[in-house]
Write an enzyme that holds these catalytic residues in place. Structure first.
Site, PDB file in Angstrom:
ATOM      1  N   ASN A 199       0.850  -1.198   0.000  1.00  0.00           N
ATOM      2  CA  ASN A 199       0.000   0.000   0.000  1.00  0.00           C
ATOM      3  C   ASN A 199       0.884   1.245   0.000  1.00  0.00           C
ATOM      4  O   ASN A 199       2.108   1.151  -0.079  1.00  0.00           O
ATOM      5  CB  ASN A 199      -0.967  -0.034   1.186  1.00  0.00           C
ATOM      6  CG  ASN A 199      -0.231  -0.078   2.507  1.00  0.00           C
ATOM      7  OD1 ASN A 199       0.512   0.830   2.839  1.00  0.00           O
ATOM      8  ND2 ASN A 199      -0.421  -1.161   3.261  1.00  0.00           N
TER       9      ASN A 199
ATOM     10  N   ASP B 159      -4.486  -6.255   4.744  1.00  0.00           N
ATOM     11  CA  ASP B 159      -5.615  -7.070   5.217  1.00  0.00           C
ATOM     12  C   ASP B 159      -5.676  -8.392   4.462  1.00  0.00           C
ATOM     13  O   ASP B 159      -6.330  -9.335   4.912  1.00  0.00           O
ATOM     14  CB  ASP B 159      -6.931  -6.305   5.019  1.00  0.00           C
ATOM     15  CG  ASP B 159      -7.021  -5.120   5.971  1.00  0.00           C
ATOM     16  OD1 ASP B 159      -6.650  -5.288   7.150  1.00  0.00           O
ATOM     17  OD2 ASP B 159      -7.435  -4.022   5.535  1.00  0.00           O
TER      18      ASP B 159
ATOM     19  N   LYS C  32       9.309 -17.386 -10.646  1.00  0.00           N
ATOM     20  CA  LYS C  32       8.621 -16.246 -11.270  1.00  0.00           C
ATOM     21  C   LYS C  32       7.463 -16.712 -12.150  1.00  0.00           C
ATOM     22  O   LYS C  32       7.633 -17.622 -12.970  1.00  0.00           O
ATOM     23  CB  LYS C  32       9.642 -15.466 -12.107  1.00  0.00           C
ATOM     24  CG  LYS C  32       9.057 -14.235 -12.753  1.00  0.00           C
ATOM     25  CD  LYS C  32      10.075 -13.535 -13.642  1.00  0.00           C
ATOM     26  CE  LYS C  32       9.396 -12.444 -14.434  1.00  0.00           C
ATOM     27  NZ  LYS C  32      10.276 -11.867 -15.443  1.00  0.00           N
TER      28      LYS C  32
ATOM     29  N   PHE D 117      -4.421   3.465  14.600  1.00  0.00           N
ATOM     30  CA  PHE D 117      -4.732   4.484  13.602  1.00  0.00           C
ATOM     31  C   PHE D 117      -5.860   3.931  12.739  1.00  0.00           C
ATOM     32  O   PHE D 117      -5.970   2.711  12.575  1.00  0.00           O
ATOM     33  CB  PHE D 117      -3.515   4.769  12.712  1.00  0.00           C
ATOM     34  CG  PHE D 117      -2.614   5.853  13.240  1.00  0.00           C
ATOM     35  CD1 PHE D 117      -1.804   5.617  14.337  1.00  0.00           C
ATOM     36  CD2 PHE D 117      -2.584   7.103  12.642  1.00  0.00           C
ATOM     37  CE1 PHE D 117      -0.971   6.604  14.831  1.00  0.00           C
ATOM     38  CE2 PHE D 117      -1.753   8.115  13.123  1.00  0.00           C
ATOM     39  CZ  PHE D 117      -0.947   7.864  14.224  1.00  0.00           C
TER      40      PHE D 117
ATOM     41  N   LYS E 238     -13.641   0.773  15.358  1.00  0.00           N
ATOM     42  CA  LYS E 238     -12.334   0.090  15.446  1.00  0.00           C
ATOM     43  C   LYS E 238     -11.753   0.189  16.850  1.00  0.00           C
ATOM     44  O   LYS E 238     -11.113  -0.744  17.336  1.00  0.00           O
ATOM     45  CB  LYS E 238     -11.344   0.683  14.432  1.00  0.00           C
ATOM     46  CG  LYS E 238     -11.654   0.252  13.000  1.00  0.00           C
ATOM     47  CD  LYS E 238     -10.734   0.868  11.967  1.00  0.00           C
ATOM     48  CE  LYS E 238     -11.179   0.463  10.572  1.00  0.00           C
ATOM     49  NZ  LYS E 238     -10.476   1.131   9.498  1.00  0.00           N
TER      50      LYS E 238
ATOM     51  N   LYS F 133     -11.081  -3.487  18.316  1.00  0.00           N
ATOM     52  CA  LYS F 133      -9.668  -3.865  18.417  1.00  0.00           C
ATOM     53  C   LYS F 133      -9.137  -3.694  19.841  1.00  0.00           C
ATOM     54  O   LYS F 133      -7.940  -3.856  20.079  1.00  0.00           O
ATOM     55  CB  LYS F 133      -8.836  -3.058  17.421  1.00  0.00           C
ATOM     56  CG  LYS F 133      -9.148  -3.432  15.963  1.00  0.00           C
ATOM     57  CD  LYS F 133      -8.360  -2.592  14.974  1.00  0.00           C
ATOM     58  CE  LYS F 133      -8.781  -2.862  13.539  1.00  0.00           C
ATOM     59  NZ  LYS F 133      -7.755  -3.550  12.752  1.00  0.00           N
TER      60      LYS F 133
END
Ligand code: PMT
Length: 404
Positions: A217, A286, A296, A330, A344, A348
């Protein structure tokens, strides 16, 4: 004199002593770095230093007259005793480069020029950055002087090793100006987080598909790095668990580099032992490929889809290990910041959550500023709009400090 808390170094004063070594050519960059922190810089040069860099250069970059003589009468206030006024004004006395001769003087308590008088008279912390020929640095006399000064509480930034201006190789290079400025900065902060140990996760994770390709990301590690530096300068004992990033972390933190979400879970679980605070600023994947192909995948294989499986949620997995540690998460959100973050926070098992907007310029991934809100329960504790990540890091730590 107290140190600064939070991000505020404005109004702090560094008396910057330069002694006569070739590395004095780096001094103007040190002054510029200090000025960029917002601190007031008063430069004092020994006579020998003026052979390597001119007082005019230092005067121009510091915006202040440079003091070179014990009896110059330069003090802004006519009745001030100059060396005492400088010694008293200092929140930090930084000496870079410091020659073998100057350290010998300090160790003996000699006071035969302006800088040695200031060094003897000041009650401020002193940070010395030695720089010289490797044989001078390793000479028993120099080693002994450094030892004596360390015993007296003088702080040192060790020289780097490498090719020296004199042609020798070894220890004796003055560290680069940003490293000196960072060390000076650390000595200007109050250590209000001393005795607190923290694990801070940073950056993205990378989930490998084959030896060539991976899923990741946009996290650059900047938010995490800002937290790491702010926590370190305020005295916390910091362990970083970081995914692959180009961002550098503060030199005082212990850094564990990991790649995948699974590896991050292992490192966080290990790091959690005896930790007071966990801050999960990392953008953990995730999903990860359901299987890894060790050779490969060729173009001719005409791959059209990669099967994915969920990664373990790190925060949820380590919830049973929480004890009385303080957990901060965060939330990266494009909309409904407070509702998503609140959900969250509860699911969490967090004590605090920082929700930041992603998908817009000036906030979230890879930007230097951030926008969003901080929750500790159902209500919003604070909001921030395009705030520098460094300032946000200090704000978050202020809130943590009130609660641990
Ligand atoms: O690194 P920068 O470029 O500076 O960008 C900073 C940032 C945007 C990455 C950072 O500020 C941020 O928002 N980090 C958290 C990103 C994220 O994963 O958010 P989330 O809403 O998907 O996850 C919520 C929390 O659960 C996070 O604390 C996350 O670390 C944690 N998590 C997520 C997934 C997972 N498998 N395990 C977790 O513990």
């Amino acid at each position: 004199m107290g140190g600064a808390t939070g991000e505020d170094l404005a109004g702090r004063t560094v008396v910057y002593g330069i002694t006569g070594g070739i590395a004095a050519y780096k001094a103007p960059m040190v002054v510029r770095g200090l000025k960029a922190l917002g601190v007031d810089v008063h430069t004092v040069m020994t006579e020998a230093a003026t052979h390597f860099v001119t007082p005019l250069t230092l005067q121009t970059v510091s915006g202040r007259a440079v003091c070179t003589e014990l009896f110059s009468g330069l003090s802004p206030d006519a009745h001030e005793v100059e060396h005492i006024a400088l010694a008293d004004r200092a929140d930090l006395l930084l000496i870079a480069p410091a020659t073998a001769d100057f350290m010998a003087k300090m160790a003996l308590g000699l006071a035969d020029d302006l800088l040695s008088c200031v060094a003897l008279a000041t009650k401020a912390p002193i940070l010395v950055c030695p720089s010289m020929n490797v044989n001078m640095y390793n000479h028993p006399a120099t080693r002994k002087n450094i030892e004596v000064l360390k015993e007296r509480g003088v702080h040192f930034l060790e020289p780097a090793s490498g090719e020296l201006a004199c042609g020798w190789e070894g220890a004796g290079r003055l560290p680069e100006p940003p490293r000196i400025v960072a060390e000076a900065k650390r000595h200007l902060y109050q250590k209000d987080l001393a005795g607190i140990s923290m694990v801070i996760t940073c950056g993205p994770t990378a989930e490998d598909i084959d030896p060539v390709r991976f899923i990741t990301n946009r996290s650059s590690g900047k938010m995490g790095a800002a937290l790491v530096e702010a926590a370190c300068v305020r005295g916390a004992n910091v362990k970083v668990v970081s995914g692959p990033v180009a961002t550098e972390y503060a030199p005082w933190a212990e850094v564990v580099m990991v790649r995948s979400a699974e590896a991050m879970l292992d490192a966080v679980t290990e790091g959690l032992k005896g930790t007071d605070v966990l801050i999960m600023a990392a953008a953990v994947a995730d999903y990860t490929p359901a299987s890894y192909r060790s050779s490969k995948i060729k173009k001719k294989d005409r791959l059209t889809a990669v099967e994915l499986k969920s990664t373990a949620d790190i925060l949820s997995t380590i919830k049973p290990l929480k004890r009385d540690a303080f957990f901060v998460g965060f939330a990266a959100e494009t909309e409904n910041l407070s509702d998503s973050a609140r959900q969250k926070l509860v699911s969490k098992g967090l004590d605090m959550i920082v929700a930041n907007r992603v998908g817009e310029a000036g906030s979230g991934f890879a930007s230097d500023t951030n926008s969003g809100l901080i929750l500790v329960g159902p209500g919003v504790l604070d909001t921030f709009e395009h705030l520098e990540k460094e300032a946000l890091a200090h704000k978050i730590l202020d809130y943590i400090r009130e609660r641990v």
